[in-house]
Design an enzyme around this catalytic site. Structure first.
Site, mmCIF file in Angstrom:
data_model
loop_
_atom_site.group_PDB
_atom_site.id
_atom_site.type_symbol
_atom_site.label_atom_id
_atom_site.label_comp_id
_atom_site.label_asym_id
_atom_site.label_seq_id
_atom_site.Cartn_x
_atom_site.Cartn_y
_atom_site.Cartn_z
ATOM 1 N N GLU A 166 0.746 -1.242 0.092
ATOM 2 C CA GLU A 166 -0.019 0.160 0.057
ATOM 3 C C GLU A 166 0.984 1.225 0.009
ATOM 4 O O GLU A 166 0.788 2.112 0.889
ATOM 5 C CB GLU A 166 -0.872 -0.171 1.146
ATOM 6 C CG GLU A 166 -1.830 -1.169 1.146
ATOM 7 C CD GLU A 166 -2.980 -0.900 2.432
ATOM 8 O OE1 GLU A 166 -2.711 0.048 3.430
ATOM 9 O OE2 GLU A 166 -3.874 -1.679 2.322
ATOM 10 N N GLU A 364 -5.203 -8.558 0.593
ATOM 11 C CA GLU A 364 -5.664 -8.319 2.224
ATOM 12 C C GLU A 364 -7.333 -8.044 1.813
ATOM 13 O O GLU A 364 -7.590 -7.312 0.826
ATOM 14 C CB GLU A 364 -5.354 -6.813 2.697
ATOM 15 C CG GLU A 364 -3.703 -7.057 3.455
ATOM 16 C CD GLU A 364 -3.503 -5.952 4.101
ATOM 17 O OE1 GLU A 364 -4.174 -5.110 4.546
ATOM 18 O OE2 GLU A 364 -2.109 -5.684 3.905
HETATM 19 C C1 BGP Z 1 -3.894 -2.162 5.756
HETATM 20 C C2 BGP Z 1 -2.649 -2.179 5.926
HETATM 21 C C3 BGP Z 1 -2.447 -3.254 7.457
HETATM 22 C C4 BGP Z 1 -3.435 -3.392 8.401
HETATM 23 C C5 BGP Z 1 -4.930 -2.913 7.881
HETATM 24 C C6 BGP Z 1 -5.876 -2.594 8.890
HETATM 25 O O1 BGP Z 1 -4.111 -0.813 5.057
HETATM 26 O O2 BGP Z 1 -1.988 -2.723 4.947
HETATM 27 O O3 BGP Z 1 -1.130 -2.818 7.913
HETATM 28 O O4 BGP Z 1 -3.464 -2.338 9.338
HETATM 29 O O5 BGP Z 1 -5.014 -1.947 6.720
HETATM 30 O O6 BGP Z 1 -6.206 -1.388 8.930
HETATM 31 P P1 BGP Z 1 -6.407 -0.608 10.444
HETATM 32 O O7 BGP Z 1 -5.339 -1.480 11.398
HETATM 33 O O8 BGP Z 1 -6.116 0.865 10.463
HETATM 34 O O9 BGP Z 1 -7.789 -0.868 10.848
#
Ligand code: BGP
Length: 460
Positions: A166, A364
């Protein structure tokens, strides 16, 4: 109806070094921007919990890989911490880190789990940030040397590499909207950071190709489909601009080897183009990937601006669009993000129709839930909402595949509840519940469901 997936489909999950390893100030690791920021502004972090407080994968890696096996993962993405491997960002390699990553990679392979390795997941070594981070071209070169070191050390066994996770997020967080260090709000600097990240990616791809390492190299992008409020041309244009800035600024260089002409024209018209060197276009053209990881959480709902731009105000992406709350949209009741399952299909169709149907996988997708302990029944979290979330997304993914999209797998965020940037442990995402005090791990209902789905390569 039975939803069956292609043979050898990748079932697994993703995490990152900083969010799971712990041992953030030991075993020879250098500091990252996150360690520094937490030390200087702990109140920016939910409940004052910082990156030293994780699921301690550095100690628990062997047992955790057993749990991955129990979940029937055949693949798993984590990252190498640049600051752990090369504490100063350049120069000496930390041998303890080499041993650690060798053990993890070897154990994953021994358990039949393909290691997918990300080289940069938001965790800039502080020594590199001190010389300007991604604003400094020297850091681009340092990153390429770090990437090459990883290929040399682990490239005989890792067959799936990802240069960045990302990359738009550190641009947004660190240089536009103040939710990552170094807390700058300045579009021109943000554009430079984004541009240099693309160059760093391309340098790493060049090094990978030049070294003739086995396997493939790609990048993980969070693609957020931008849906216009209406088909009215002004709304459609607003959504197009949003797409250019937040998706295509990385998607086009890595898949087409160049920037979209209308993004360049748009930034040029506002005098916001970063400085380029004549050799950059050839480098960017060399950055084309073998495999795209797609992170999908939620879409953007966009409309044309309601008010005129104040020409005195600093230039920002919002000059081109307004976000709005679409009436009737489905929200995650336990966190507040929109849930729009067809988005995953729209992304795949866009890749199929407009980008030559590249090899890709969902790297993801996940559902964050606050106070998840409230769903404990007989000692286990009964997260039926997460099972529904996953299966509804998988149905749309299945439809995309049946219509010819080249999607090779589905990874969830994430395997075990982990530390998450400024949110720390506020939103839990794991298949496995983590008790932060005892470090006890308990598989949730969704973990059991996912294990069965992976084993059967299908679900009903
Ligand atoms: C994505 C990232 C992760 C993780 C996930 C959840 O953007 O790649 O590292 O953090 O989001 O997001 P959050 O923890 O902010 O809810």
């Amino acid at each position: 109806m039975k939803y069956a997936f292609p043979e050898n489909f990748w079932w697994g999950s993703a995490c990152s070094a900083l969010q799971t390893e712990g041992e953030s100030q030991g075993s020879g690791k250098g500091l990252t921007t996150w360690d520094h920021w937490f030390a200087t502004e702990p109140n920016r972090f939910h409940n004052g919990v910082g990156p030293q407080n994780t699921s301690t994968f550095y100690q628990h890696w062997k047992a955790d890989i057993q749990l991955l096996k129990q979940l029937n993962h055949n693949s798993f993405r984590t990252s190498i911490s640049w600051a752990r491997l090369i504490p100063e960002g350049t120069g000496e390699v930390n041998q303890e880190a080499v041993t650690f990553y060798n053990q993890v990679i070897d154990e994953l392979i021994a358990q039949g789990i393909k290691p997918f390795i990300t080289l940069f997941h938001f965790d800039m070594p502080m020594a590199m940030q001190e010389i300007g981070g991604w604003e400094n071209r020297d850091v681009v070169a340092a990153y390429a040397r770090y990437a090459e070191t990883c290929f040399e050390l682990f490239g005989d066994r890792v067959m799936h590499w990802f240069t960045f996770n990302e990359p738009i997020v550190p641009v947004e967080g660190g240089y536009l909207y103040d939710f990552h260090y170094p807390n700058v709000v300045d579009f021109r600097r943000a554009a430079t950071v984004a541009y240099h990240t693309v160059l760093a990616h391309a340098q790493a791809v060049r090094a990978f190709r030049a070294g003739h390492y086995p396997g493939e190299i790609g990048i993980v992008l969070n693609l957020t489909p931008s849906y216009p409020r209406s088909q009215n041309p002004a709304d459609v244009k607003a959504a197009h601009h949003c797409d250019l800035l937040f998706n295509r600024s990385f998607l086009d260089p890595v898949l087409c080897g160049e920037y979209p002409a209308d993004l360049v024209a748009m930034l040029k018209a506002h005098d916001q183009l970063p400085a380029c060197l004549p050799e950059d276009s050839a480098l960017i053209a060399d950055g084309k990937i073998d495999l795209l990881g797609v992170n999908y959480y939620q879409p953007r709902r966009v409309k044309c601006r309601d008010s005129a731009i104040n020409p005195q105000a600093p230039f920002m992406p919002e000059w081109f669009f307004d976000s709005y709350e679409m009436p009737g949209r489905k929200m995650n009741p336990y966190r507040g993000w929109e849930i729009y399952e067809p988005g995953i299909y729209d992304i795949l169709i866009n890749l199929r129709d407009n980008y030559g149907n590249p090899r890709c996988f969902i790297s993801e997708n996940g559902m964050g839930v606050e106070n998840e302990q409230r769903f404990i029944e007989n000692g286990q979290i009964n997260d039926q909402y997460r099972i529904e979330f996953i299966s509804e997304h998988l149905k749309w993914l299945h439809k995309g595949i049946s219509e010819g999209c080249n999607c090779l797998g589905y990874h969830m965020w994430t395997f075990i509840d982990n530390w998450s940037w400024c949110n720390a442990y506020k939103n839990r995402y794991g298949f496995i519940q983590l008790d932060l005090t005892t470090q006890q791990r308990t598989i949730k209902k969704s973990g059991e469901w996912f294990a069965a789905t992976s084993l059967n390569n299908s679900f009903d």
